[in-house]
Every structure is written in C-alpha cells, then in structure tokens.
Design an enzyme around this catalytic site. Structure first.
Site, PDB file in Angstrom:
ATOM      1  N   LYS A  13     -10.551   0.719  10.553  1.00 42.16           N
ATOM      2  CA  LYS A  13      -9.923   0.224  11.800  1.00 42.16           C
ATOM      3  C   LYS A  13      -9.866   1.155  12.672  1.00 42.16           C
ATOM      4  O   LYS A  13     -10.117   0.990  13.982  1.00 42.16           O
ATOM      5  CB  LYS A  13      -9.029  -0.779  11.546  1.00 42.16           C
ATOM      6  CG  LYS A  13      -7.745  -0.284  11.153  1.00 42.16           C
ATOM      7  CD  LYS A  13      -6.745  -1.365  11.197  1.00 42.16           C
ATOM      8  CE  LYS A  13      -5.511  -0.899  10.178  1.00 42.16           C
ATOM      9  NZ  LYS A  13      -4.949   0.314  10.515  1.00 42.16           N
ATOM     10  N   ARG A  88       2.231  -6.264  11.082  1.00 36.44           N
ATOM     11  CA  ARG A  88       1.889  -6.224   9.520  1.00 36.44           C
ATOM     12  C   ARG A  88       2.631  -7.199   8.725  1.00 36.44           C
ATOM     13  O   ARG A  88       2.336  -7.103   7.698  1.00 36.44           O
ATOM     14  CB  ARG A  88       2.106  -4.758   9.105  1.00 36.44           C
ATOM     15  CG  ARG A  88       0.794  -3.940   8.986  1.00 36.44           C
ATOM     16  CD  ARG A  88       0.858  -2.878   8.708  1.00 36.44           C
ATOM     17  NE  ARG A  88       0.295  -1.574   8.008  1.00 36.44           N
ATOM     18  CZ  ARG A  88      -0.282  -0.615   8.194  1.00 36.44           C
ATOM     19  NH1 ARG A  88      -0.360  -0.556   9.631  1.00 36.44           N
ATOM     20  NH2 ARG A  88      -0.650   0.230   7.656  1.00 36.44           N
ATOM     21  N   ARG A 127     -10.948  10.185   1.111  1.00 35.32           N
ATOM     22  CA  ARG A 127     -10.788  10.339   2.644  1.00 35.32           C
ATOM     23  C   ARG A 127     -10.033  11.848   2.680  1.00 35.32           C
ATOM     24  O   ARG A 127      -8.822  12.245   2.243  1.00 35.32           O
ATOM     25  CB  ARG A 127      -9.826   9.369   3.167  1.00 35.32           C
ATOM     26  CG  ARG A 127      -9.650   9.461   4.703  1.00 35.32           C
ATOM     27  CD  ARG A 127      -9.303   8.315   5.353  1.00 35.32           C
ATOM     28  NE  ARG A 127      -7.953   7.820   4.997  1.00 35.32           N
ATOM     29  CZ  ARG A 127      -7.426   7.155   5.734  1.00 35.32           C
ATOM     30  NH1 ARG A 127      -8.125   6.288   6.492  1.00 35.32           N
ATOM     31  NH2 ARG A 127      -6.148   6.619   5.562  1.00 35.32           N
ATOM     32  N   ARG A 160      -4.111  13.069   3.635  1.00 36.99           N
ATOM     33  CA  ARG A 160      -3.063  12.453   3.745  1.00 36.99           C
ATOM     34  C   ARG A 160      -2.329  12.210   2.435  1.00 36.99           C
ATOM     35  O   ARG A 160      -2.908  11.747   1.208  1.00 36.99           O
ATOM     36  CB  ARG A 160      -3.075  11.167   4.407  1.00 36.99           C
ATOM     37  CG  ARG A 160      -2.960  11.098   5.813  1.00 36.99           C
ATOM     38  CD  ARG A 160      -3.477   9.771   6.468  1.00 36.99           C
ATOM     39  NE  ARG A 160      -2.835   8.796   6.183  1.00 36.99           N
ATOM     40  CZ  ARG A 160      -2.933   7.562   6.755  1.00 36.99           C
ATOM     41  NH1 ARG A 160      -3.874   7.506   7.714  1.00 36.99           N
ATOM     42  NH2 ARG A 160      -2.243   6.518   6.447  1.00 36.99           N
ATOM     43  N   ARG A 171      -0.282   0.924  -1.221  1.00 36.91           N
ATOM     44  CA  ARG A 171      -0.406   0.230   0.106  1.00 36.91           C
ATOM     45  C   ARG A 171      -1.255  -0.772  -0.073  1.00 36.91           C
ATOM     46  O   ARG A 171      -0.766  -1.864   0.831  1.00 36.91           O
ATOM     47  CB  ARG A 171      -1.090   1.445   0.871  1.00 36.91           C
ATOM     48  CG  ARG A 171      -0.161   2.642   1.286  1.00 36.91           C
ATOM     49  CD  ARG A 171      -1.154   3.871   1.660  1.00 36.91           C
ATOM     50  NE  ARG A 171      -1.683   3.656   2.819  1.00 36.91           N
ATOM     51  CZ  ARG A 171      -2.780   4.314   3.436  1.00 36.91           C
ATOM     52  NH1 ARG A 171      -3.311   5.284   2.627  1.00 36.91           N
ATOM     53  NH2 ARG A 171      -3.218   4.189   4.580  1.00 36.91           N
TER      54      ARG A 171
HETATM   55  P1  AMP Z   1      -1.655   3.451   8.708  1.00 34.00           P
HETATM   56  O1  AMP Z   1      -1.978   4.682   9.386  1.00 34.00           O
HETATM   57  O2  AMP Z   1      -1.711   2.244   9.726  1.00 34.00           O
HETATM   58  O3  AMP Z   1      -2.223   3.220   7.529  1.00 34.00           O
HETATM   59  O4  AMP Z   1      -0.073   3.480   8.297  1.00 34.00           O
HETATM   60  C1  AMP Z   1       0.480   4.578   7.635  1.00 34.00           C
HETATM   61  C2  AMP Z   1       2.046   4.210   6.986  1.00 34.00           C
HETATM   62  O5  AMP Z   1       2.751   4.088   8.271  1.00 34.00           O
HETATM   63  C3  AMP Z   1       1.920   2.679   6.270  1.00 34.00           C
HETATM   64  O6  AMP Z   1       1.554   2.934   4.969  1.00 34.00           O
HETATM   65  C4  AMP Z   1       3.469   2.528   6.550  1.00 34.00           C
HETATM   66  O7  AMP Z   1       4.239   3.103   5.833  1.00 34.00           O
HETATM   67  C5  AMP Z   1       3.718   2.859   8.084  1.00 34.00           C
HETATM   68  N1  AMP Z   1       3.409   1.805   8.865  1.00 34.00           N
HETATM   69  C6  AMP Z   1       2.312   1.860  10.102  1.00 34.00           C
HETATM   70  N2  AMP Z   1       2.423   0.714  10.702  1.00 34.00           N
HETATM   71  C7  AMP Z   1       3.282   0.057  10.045  1.00 34.00           C
HETATM   72  C8  AMP Z   1       3.768  -1.109  10.325  1.00 34.00           C
HETATM   73  N3  AMP Z   1       3.429  -2.040  11.338  1.00 34.00           N
HETATM   74  N4  AMP Z   1       5.249  -1.851   9.898  1.00 34.00           N
HETATM   75  C9  AMP Z   1       5.644  -0.959   9.141  1.00 34.00           C
HETATM   76  N5  AMP Z   1       5.322   0.175   8.476  1.00 34.00           N
HETATM   77  C10 AMP Z   1       3.986   0.730   9.267  1.00 34.00           C
END
Ligand code: AMP
Length: 217
Positions: A13, A88, A127, A160, A171
């Site tokens: 995404k 989310r 990744r 990461r 996750r």
């Molecule tokens: P992402 O880069 O979108 O995969 O986000 C990395 C991490 O940030 C996630 O695994 C969560 O720990 C935190 N995170 C990102 N977006 C949210 C959200 N909308 N609500 C809660 N935690 C979030």
C-alpha cells in the site's frame, strides 16, 4: 477528494500511496511514517510508540488519534488527503468520521489492497529499506531496483526491526484481529473498493488509479 488506503503490512500500500499521491495531488499521510519520525526524533510520543511498534502491536488509540487529528487539521490537507495505515481500529474509524464532520469533509472512498497471507509473509521478511530515500527493496524479488533519487548504492539498506519474522507474524495477527472489523465496516457503508495487490506492481497501480477515478461516477 479524501481517501483511505487499507491493506495488511506488506500489501504494497505504501507503493500504491506514492503513485496515487502523485497522480491525484493528494497529501499522503502515513501513520507508520509519522510514528517512525517521532521515534527518530525521540519525542515523548515516539518514546511511547516505540515499545508497541517493536512488538508489532498497535499504538494505543488515544495516542494515534491525537497524532492524526493534529496532522489532518494542517493547511496542506485542504485539497484532499490520502490516509495510509489509518484507521486501523473501529475506534479510529469513528474518530475519523467525527474529525471529518468537524472539518465539513467526508471520506470519498476506501481502497483495500488485498494480498494472500503467504505472499505477505514472504514479502515482509525479505524487505529491506533504503535509509536515505525510504524506497523498499526485496532481497530476492527486487534486489537491484534503481533508486528514483539516484542515491541508493546498497550501503544504506536496512531491515525494519518490525520486519523480523516473529514480529511480522505478530503484525499480521494484530492486523486481522483489529483491522478486519474496519474493512467490514467500510464494506457495509459501501465505501470499500477492493483491489488485488497481487501481480506486477504497474498493473496494481493502474487498477488502483482506475478504481479511484471511478469513485462517484
Ligand atoms: P506501518 O508502517 O503502517 O506498517 O506501521 C508501523 C507500526 O506503526 C505498526 O506496526 C504500529 O505499531 C504503528 N501504527 C501505524 N499506524 C497505526 C495505527 N493506525 N494505529 C496504531 N498503530 C499504528
């Protein structure tokens, strides 16, 4: 136009968001990027969020919602936002409705990039990301992609910490438990547009853009 982009970790995404932002002139707001920026700057919020992020858990709603409310209310969002990774949870979806009401705007569509689990795990655990330009690479599928900024020669690549296999699984579990109801909710209120995230990235980009252009027709 205000859009939400949903998809499991590893669904691609982020790549789709970048493309849509360029094509549609929307302001891209990725909650994960906002959190990573806070962590890097060691802000109070970043210190709180880091613990959840490294476990593959969601940051609590109160912290996340406050951060997004502040970001969406900034002036650079007036021509439309592309929300990536937010909401989310159902609490976040409700908070987003309230915020959009206050701003006298509404979500025009919710794009859901769908990818089967086994593909997600393979993608995420291989990744690596360039520290300089944030472009994601894949150790086997996409090892020598050319950096659009021309700066990637390989020395800046890192994995990461939350892409380590155990955290990836955590996750995905979190994603299904907390985000599946959000997808169902947007389907119910007829805002959800599902796009397959499998196949060549350019085909997915075309399908995603066509889906957005068809909104409201
Ligand atoms: P992402 O880069 O979108 O995969 O986000 C990395 C991490 O940030 C996630 O695994 C969560 O720990 C935190 N995170 C990102 N977006 C949210 C959200 N909308 N609500 C809660 N935690 C979030």
């Amino acid at each position: 136009m205000d859009l939400v982009l949903l998809g499991a970790p590893g669904s691609g995404k982020g790549t789709q968001a970048e493309h849509l932002q360029r094509e549609l002139g929307l302001t891209h707001i990725a909650s994960g990027d906002l959190f990573r920026d806070h962590v890097k700057r060691q802000t109070e919020l970043g210190i709180q969020a880091n613990d959840y992020m490294t476990r593959g858990a969601l940051v609590p709603d109160a912290i996340t919602i406050a951060m997004l409310q502040e970001r969406i209310a900034r002036p650079d969002t007036v021509n439309g936002v592309l929300l990536d990774g937010f909401p989310r949870t159902m609490e976040q979806a409700i908070a987003l409705n309230e915020l959009m009401n206050r701003l006298e705007r509404e979500i025009d569509g919710v794009l859901y990039v769908e990818v089967p689990d086994e593909d997600l795990i393979a993608r995420l655990s291989g990744r690596v990301i360039c520290r300089e330009c944030q472009v994601p690479f894949h150790v086997t599928a996409n090892p020598f992609r050319v950096c659009p900024l021309g700066r990637c020669t390989g020395e800046h690549l890192y994995q990461r910490s939350d892409d380590a296999p155990d955290t990836v699984r955590a996750r995905l579990v979190t994603y299904y438990k907390q985000t599946a109801p959000v997808i169902d909710y947007y389907r119910l209120i007829k805002l959800l547009i599902t796009v397959s995230g499998v196949g060549h990235v350019d085909d997915v980009k075309k399908a995603t853009l066509a889906a957005v252009r068809a909104i409201g027709r």
